[in-house]
Design an enzyme around this catalytic site. Structure first.
Site, mmCIF file in Angstrom:
data_model
loop_
_atom_site.group_PDB
_atom_site.id
_atom_site.type_symbol
_atom_site.label_atom_id
_atom_site.label_comp_id
_atom_site.label_asym_id
_atom_site.label_seq_id
_atom_site.Cartn_x
_atom_site.Cartn_y
_atom_site.Cartn_z
ATOM 1 N N HIS A 1 0.816 -1.216 0.000
ATOM 2 C CA HIS A 1 0.000 0.000 0.000
ATOM 3 C C HIS A 1 0.854 1.272 0.000
ATOM 4 O O HIS A 1 0.533 2.239 0.701
ATOM 5 C CB HIS A 1 -0.949 -0.014 1.187
ATOM 6 C CG HIS A 1 -2.233 0.708 0.945
ATOM 7 N ND1 HIS A 1 -2.297 2.068 0.732
ATOM 8 C CD2 HIS A 1 -3.503 0.263 0.860
ATOM 9 C CE1 HIS A 1 -3.556 2.412 0.547
ATOM 10 N NE2 HIS A 1 -4.308 1.348 0.618
ATOM 11 N N GLU B 1 -1.384 -1.011 -6.270
ATOM 12 C CA GLU B 1 -1.550 -2.201 -5.446
ATOM 13 C C GLU B 1 -1.709 -3.412 -6.359
ATOM 14 O O GLU B 1 -2.812 -3.710 -6.828
ATOM 15 C CB GLU B 1 -2.767 -2.024 -4.538
ATOM 16 C CG GLU B 1 -2.649 -0.824 -3.604
ATOM 17 C CD GLU B 1 -3.991 -0.428 -2.988
ATOM 18 O OE1 GLU B 1 -4.642 -1.282 -2.356
ATOM 19 O OE2 GLU B 1 -4.391 0.729 -3.157
HETATM 20 C C1 G6D Z 1 -7.299 0.664 -0.626
HETATM 21 O O1 G6D Z 1 -8.887 0.419 -2.400
HETATM 22 C C2 G6D Z 1 -8.729 0.674 -1.014
HETATM 23 C C3 G6D Z 1 -9.362 1.968 -0.608
HETATM 24 O O2 G6D Z 1 -10.734 1.960 -0.913
HETATM 25 C C4 G6D Z 1 -9.153 2.180 0.860
HETATM 26 O O3 G6D Z 1 -9.754 3.357 1.262
HETATM 27 C C5 G6D Z 1 -7.669 2.204 1.159
HETATM 28 O O4 G6D Z 1 -7.083 1.028 0.726
HETATM 29 C C6 G6D Z 1 -7.376 2.369 2.625
HETATM 30 O O5 G6D Z 1 -6.517 1.331 -1.480
#
Ligand code: G6D
Length: 351
Positions: free
Chosen positions: A175, A310
């Site tokens: 992330h 991601e």
């Molecule tokens: C991810 O796709 C999700 C988003 O919707 C979320 O808000 C985030 O993680 C925390 O990217």
């Protein structure tokens, strides 16, 4: 090349990997996460990812920033799935009624075991973690390793490996939020983006995959030719309006091995990130923080102040045919790599 290690809080450590070109990748064992990525530029050193200054700040502000996400990236609608005809109900958020990123207290919050490795070409930090059976309701005890390597070709490579003792779901990702201006008070609107995807997955108002794979042709989500991210932000396209930007899975074409699956270029064109992955999908999230973005090194992250890549199997895989298989089975180990290759304008050799 050089590796250093220092305390990052009560439990966590920060590992700094510096290559021969002066690129430094900093990672912590809290959530096997990237914290900082410093690159040399004509106007000095820039940190091109969003991260906080301590373990405590991550715990208090946002544990997803830069973290390894798992067991299952994205949303599992209603937290329900079945494996070999057995139904499972995993943890659901009481507000949304869905399971996001494997549920709370998942990979992003754990202190991972760490080992440092080094050879002539790259420095690596290997994070390992065991998630016990029934964690947030997921079956199987899984052992996961996530290796971050920084090479002298200015590549940050993530290698995922995992095994289980019982059939379960596994769909990890990372992330990291990039902001190539190095300034979280600037949006990513003027970044240029290419995504080698003919199709994206349509989402509903809960950002769940609907099961529809839509052609990007004649939509603002057509990034097959590089263009500014702003071209999406400015449209009234219903999928943009629904999530106020991008929060969508793009199904990667994988037409050739040589070309990147996604490319991000800074507004000044001094930094390019080429994303290579063996996964079939990339979820792009443009940091819809509104006015409540956290402070990063003393500056509040603005709305659209970052962009993620991601890499994963598309959310919806447990519900819909043709969305891929995220079942991890005993004896069939998981292995995957994603590379974020940096091209720096003052790096003649790479241009
Ligand atoms: C991810 O796709 C999700 C988003 O919707 C979320 O808000 C985030 O993680 C925390 O990217």
């Amino acid at each position: 090349m050089k590796v250093t290690e220092k305390k990052f809080g009560e439990h966590a450590f920060l590992y700094s990997l510096t290559n021969n070109n002066g690129v430094t990748l900093e990672a912590t064992n809290l959530g096997a996460r990237i914290v900082n990525l410093y690159v040399p530029t004509a106007v000095g050193r820039k940190n091109i990812v969003l991260g906080f200054d301590s373990e405590k700040e991550y715990v208090e502000k946002d544990l997803y920033f830069g973290a390894t996400i798992g067991r299952v990236a994205g949303r599992i609608k209603n937290g329900q799935f079945s494996i070999d005809k057995k139904n499972y109900q995993v943890f659901v958020d009481p507000n949304t009624h869905h399971c996001l990123h494997g549920g709370p207290h998942s990979f992003e919050e754990k202190i991972w075991e760490t080992a440092i490795k080094e050879n002539d070409e790259e420095l690596s930090v290997v994070f390992t973690h065991t998630s016990p059976a029934n964690e947030n309701g997921f079956p199987g005890t899984i052992t996961v390793s996530v290796t971050y390597s920084l090479s002298n070709q200015n590549e940050w490579k993530i290698t995922y490996q995992a095994s289980t003792n019982e059939s379960t779901l596994f769909n990890p990702t990372n992330h990291v939020y990039f902001n190539l201006t190095g300034d979280p008070t600037k949006t990513v609107a003027d970044h240029q983006l290419l995504i080698d995807a003919d199709k994206f997955v349509v989402v509903d108002s809960d950002t769940n995959a609907t099961g529809e794979k839509r052609s990007v042709a004649n939509t603002p989500f057509d990034f097959r030719t590089i263009k500014k991210v702003n071209e999406v932000f400015q449209t009234n396209y219903e999928q943009n309006v629904l999530v106020d930007g991008l929060d969508h899975p793009f199904i990667l074409n994988h037409k050739t091995k040589e070309t990147p699956q996604a490319v991000l270029v800074s507004p000044e064109s001094d930094i390019t990130v080429n994303v290579y992955t063996d996964r079939d999908t990339v979820v792009i999230f443009t940091a819809q923080f509104g006015n409540s973005g956290p402070e990063v090194h003393g500056n509040q992250v603005v709305h659209h102040g970052g962009i993620t890549f991601e890499t994963q199997t598309s959310p919806g895989a447990v519900e819909f045919e043709g969305f891929g298989d995220i079942i991890l089975r005993p004896g069939k180990d998981f292995y995957s790599q994603t590379v974020y290759a940096l091209l720096l304008s003052d790096d003649e050799a790479l241009l």
